[in-house]
Design a protein around this motif. Structure first.
Motif, PDB file in Angstrom:
ATOM      1  N   GLU A  85       0.675  -1.271  -0.089  1.00 10.06           N
ATOM      2  CA  GLU A  85      -0.268   0.072  -0.012  1.00 10.06           C
ATOM      3  C   GLU A  85       0.787   1.390   0.081  1.00 10.06           C
ATOM      4  O   GLU A  85       0.571   2.284  -0.809  1.00 10.06           O
ATOM      5  CB  GLU A  85      -1.031   0.169   1.208  1.00 10.06           C
ATOM      6  N   ASN A  86       1.957   1.406   0.857  1.00  9.60           N
ATOM      7  CA  ASN A  86       2.728   2.341   1.024  1.00  9.60           C
ATOM      8  C   ASN A  86       3.352   2.623  -0.380  1.00  9.60           C
ATOM      9  O   ASN A  86       3.794   3.982  -0.809  1.00  9.60           O
ATOM     10  CB  ASN A  86       3.602   2.361   2.181  1.00  9.60           C
ATOM     11  N   ARG A  87       3.786   1.651  -0.709  1.00  8.99           N
ATOM     12  CA  ARG A  87       5.026   1.797  -2.116  1.00  8.99           C
ATOM     13  C   ARG A  87       4.154   2.273  -3.198  1.00  8.99           C
ATOM     14  O   ARG A  87       4.465   3.103  -3.693  1.00  8.99           O
ATOM     15  CB  ARG A  87       5.562   0.548  -2.385  1.00  8.99           C
ATOM     16  N   LEU A  88       2.987   1.784  -3.386  1.00  9.57           N
ATOM     17  CA  LEU A  88       2.144   1.945  -4.627  1.00  9.57           C
ATOM     18  C   LEU A  88       1.610   3.569  -4.325  1.00  9.57           C
ATOM     19  O   LEU A  88       1.511   4.367  -5.467  1.00  9.57           O
ATOM     20  CB  LEU A  88       0.792   1.241  -4.502  1.00  9.57           C
ATOM     21  N   VAL A  89       1.663   4.225  -3.111  1.00 11.40           N
ATOM     22  CA  VAL A  89       1.241   5.528  -2.817  1.00 11.40           C
ATOM     23  C   VAL A  89       2.228   6.396  -3.183  1.00 11.40           C
ATOM     24  O   VAL A  89       2.239   7.287  -3.841  1.00 11.40           O
ATOM     25  CB  VAL A  89       0.799   5.759  -1.387  1.00 11.40           C
ATOM     26  N   ILE A  90       3.499   5.906  -2.704  1.00  3.78           N
ATOM     27  CA  ILE A  90       4.688   6.812  -3.149  1.00  3.78           C
ATOM     28  C   ILE A  90       4.608   6.756  -4.738  1.00  3.78           C
ATOM     29  O   ILE A  90       5.227   7.857  -5.272  1.00  3.78           O
ATOM     30  CB  ILE A  90       5.781   6.171  -2.716  1.00  3.78           C
ATOM     31  N   ILE A  91       4.846   5.799  -5.542  1.00  7.32           N
ATOM     32  CA  ILE A  91       4.919   5.717  -6.719  1.00  7.32           C
ATOM     33  C   ILE A  91       3.731   6.735  -7.577  1.00  7.32           C
ATOM     34  O   ILE A  91       3.798   7.227  -8.273  1.00  7.32           O
ATOM     35  CB  ILE A  91       4.843   4.420  -7.542  1.00  7.32           C
ATOM     36  N   ASP A  92       2.468   6.444  -7.117  1.00 11.87           N
ATOM     37  CA  ASP A  92       1.359   7.064  -7.530  1.00 11.87           C
ATOM     38  C   ASP A  92       1.549   8.627  -7.429  1.00 11.87           C
ATOM     39  O   ASP A  92       1.367   9.662  -8.107  1.00 11.87           O
ATOM     40  CB  ASP A  92       0.000   6.763  -6.870  1.00 11.87           C
ATOM     41  N   ASN A  93       2.339   9.025  -6.121  1.00  9.60           N
ATOM     42  CA  ASN A  93       2.556  10.444  -5.663  1.00  9.60           C
ATOM     43  C   ASN A  93       3.594  11.043  -6.798  1.00  9.60           C
ATOM     44  O   ASN A  93       3.607  12.174  -7.342  1.00  9.60           O
ATOM     45  CB  ASN A  93       2.788  10.700  -4.618  1.00  9.60           C
ATOM     46  N   GLN A  94       4.731  10.299  -7.110  1.00 11.69           N
ATOM     47  CA  GLN A  94       5.811  10.607  -8.114  1.00 11.69           C
ATOM     48  C   GLN A  94       5.061  10.910  -9.395  1.00 11.69           C
ATOM     49  O   GLN A  94       5.513  11.677 -10.247  1.00 11.69           O
ATOM     50  CB  GLN A  94       6.720   9.640  -8.270  1.00 11.69           C
ATOM     51  N   ILE A  95       4.350   9.889  -9.903  1.00 11.67           N
ATOM     52  CA  ILE A  95       3.583   9.961 -11.094  1.00 11.67           C
ATOM     53  C   ILE A  95       2.837  11.244 -11.221  1.00 11.67           C
ATOM     54  O   ILE A  95       2.681  12.135 -12.214  1.00 11.67           O
ATOM     55  CB  ILE A  95       2.792   8.893 -11.562  1.00 11.67           C
ATOM     56  N   SER A  96       1.988  11.671 -10.302  1.00 13.66           N
ATOM     57  CA  SER A  96       1.022  12.801 -10.143  1.00 13.66           C
ATOM     58  C   SER A  96       1.979  13.952 -10.325  1.00 13.66           C
ATOM     59  O   SER A  96       1.867  15.115 -10.812  1.00 13.66           O
ATOM     60  CB  SER A  96       0.357  12.853  -9.034  1.00 13.66           C
ATOM     61  N   LEU A  97       3.244  14.001  -9.307  1.00 10.16           N
ATOM     62  CA  LEU A  97       4.170  15.036  -9.493  1.00 10.16           C
ATOM     63  C   LEU A  97       4.788  15.387 -10.859  1.00 10.16           C
ATOM     64  O   LEU A  97       4.846  16.556 -11.272  1.00 10.16           O
ATOM     65  CB  LEU A  97       5.130  14.749  -8.214  1.00 10.16           C
ATOM     66  N   LEU A  98       5.179  14.514 -11.236  1.00  7.42           N
ATOM     67  CA  LEU A  98       5.773  14.558 -12.595  1.00  7.42           C
ATOM     68  C   LEU A  98       4.460  15.028 -13.774  1.00  7.42           C
ATOM     69  O   LEU A  98       4.829  15.961 -14.751  1.00  7.42           O
ATOM     70  CB  LEU A  98       6.301  13.187 -13.541  1.00  7.42           C
ATOM     71  N   GLU A  99       3.294  14.398 -13.909  1.00 10.20           N
ATOM     72  CA  GLU A  99       2.254  14.931 -14.680  1.00 10.20           C
ATOM     73  C   GLU A  99       1.738  16.403 -14.585  1.00 10.20           C
ATOM     74  O   GLU A  99       1.525  17.100 -15.590  1.00 10.20           O
ATOM     75  CB  GLU A  99       1.004  14.134 -14.610  1.00 10.20           C
TER      76      GLU A  99
END
Length: 359
Positions: A85-99
């Motif tokens: 759960e935590n790792r997926l949230v971190i990756i989703d946040n990184q993708i959102s930040l880039l987009e």
């Protein structure tokens, strides 16, 4: 016009290429992050299998009971689920930040991992250290002395210079009163004599003295047939006639005066700030150079002569000196006991009066 058009075309091409390159880099980062999302669940499941296998081995060995094995398996499963759960949230946040920023991000603020008391000197490329060296600054720090008895200062002195001549007053001196000057600079140490009072101090060090004498009445120094220096009238009208002696001396003074006592848990100090100081002493050293400067006009042309000669001056320098004043600004007097010139018919001794600054 063709040059301007070509320039605009080149700049536009570079801009387009750079934009396309940035977009490709941005797309590559997003794709890599999405690929990581697919791998996260698989990695954590594989890790859970390893942990469960280890728990089963311990159960088979009899080192844990079935109840303990059940508790350990539930804890491992819960940990791995939270990791996913935590790792997926971190990756989703990184993708959102880039987009959200079209792939343009500010550099992260890194935490300096260099231990306290050290510094890093190096070259960073792309925000990452390429080459660096670690220096331990603690080794540069001196231990704080509880009772510091010796201090040092840079010393500068300036003022008027002249010569005391036997049988003559300063008014009758062949040297200009205002035009003859001296300059002195050096380094001194000041040491407290007694343990529990700072009233008496030893002041010692070294100094370079530059004593100048400006001649009056169109005169200059020459060596006569006997090799002795004497003043003679110059053949042309002199605009300037100066003689200078350069000395290296080692002064020593007994210094008297009050001081402010300051005591803390770690130090005791005697401060001379805004305190009266009186020093009486002597100096000795060597003459390291003599020169004469003449400035005059000859046939309508300006001439400057710089004559560096012996002039039969004494090589050994020794005299008396004294100073008095407040803090680091002092009235300063020095008098050479040795004659300026050797074997002169009338002895001349250098005398100086000015201000001394202990910096």
């Amino acid at each position: 016009m063709r040059t301007i058009t070509l320039f605009v075309l080149v700049v536009s091409t570079l801009f387009v290429v750079n934009t396309i390159s940035a977009q490709e880099e941005y797309a590559r980062k997003v794709k890599a992050l999405k690929s990581q999302k697919e791998q996260v669940t698989q990695q954590e499941k594989e890790a859970l299998k390893v942990e469960v296998s280890e728990i089963n081995r311990r159960l088979a060995d009899g080192s844990i009971s079935e109840e303990e094995a059940k508790i350990l398996k539930e804890a491992a499963a819960e940990k791995r689920a939270l990791n996913i759960e935590n790792r997926l949230v971190i990756i989703d946040n990184q993708i959102s930040l880039l987009e959200r920023n079209d792939g343009i991000l500010l550099n992260d603020i890194g935490v300096d991992s260099i231990p306290e008391g050290q510094i890093r000197i190096g070259i960073d490329i792309g925000g990452k250290p390429a080459e660096s060296y670690i220096f331990n600054t603690n080794s540069w720090k001196r231990d704080l002395k509880y009772d510091r008895r010796t201090y040092s200062d840079f010393v500068i002195a300036v003022g008027l210079n002249n010569a005391i001549i036997e049988g003559q007053s300063l008014n009758d001196s062949p040297y200009q009163l205002g035009g003859s000057r001296f300059f002195e600079m050096g380094w001194q140490w000041r040491t407290r004599v007694f343990q529990n009072t700072n009233f008496l101090r030893l002041n010692y060090g070294f100094s370079f003295q530059f004593n100048g004498l400006e001649m009056k009445d169109n005169q200059y120094l020459v060596l006569n047939d006997q090799g002795n220096a004497e003043l003679q009238t110059f053949e042309y009208e002199l605009d300037k006639s100066k003689f200078r002696m350069d000395n290296l001396v080692f002064p020593f003074h007994l210094e008297f005066g009050p001081s402010k006592f300051k005591e803390t848990d770690k130090t005791i100090r005697y401060s001379l700030h805004n305190q009266f100081r009186l020093g009486i002493g002597a100096y000795g050293g060597f003459n390291i150079g003599t020169r004469q400067k003449l400035k005059y006009e000859q046939d309508g042309s300006s001439v400057k002569d710089k004559l560096k000669r012996d002039y039969n001056t004494n090589n050994l320098i020794y005299g008396l000196s004294a100073y008095a004043g407040f803090d680091g600004v002092l009235l300063y007097l020095k008098y050479d006991i040795n004659p300026i010139f050797k074997d002169a018919a009338i002895d001349q001794r250098n005398v100086s009066l000015g201000l001394r600054f202990d910096l």
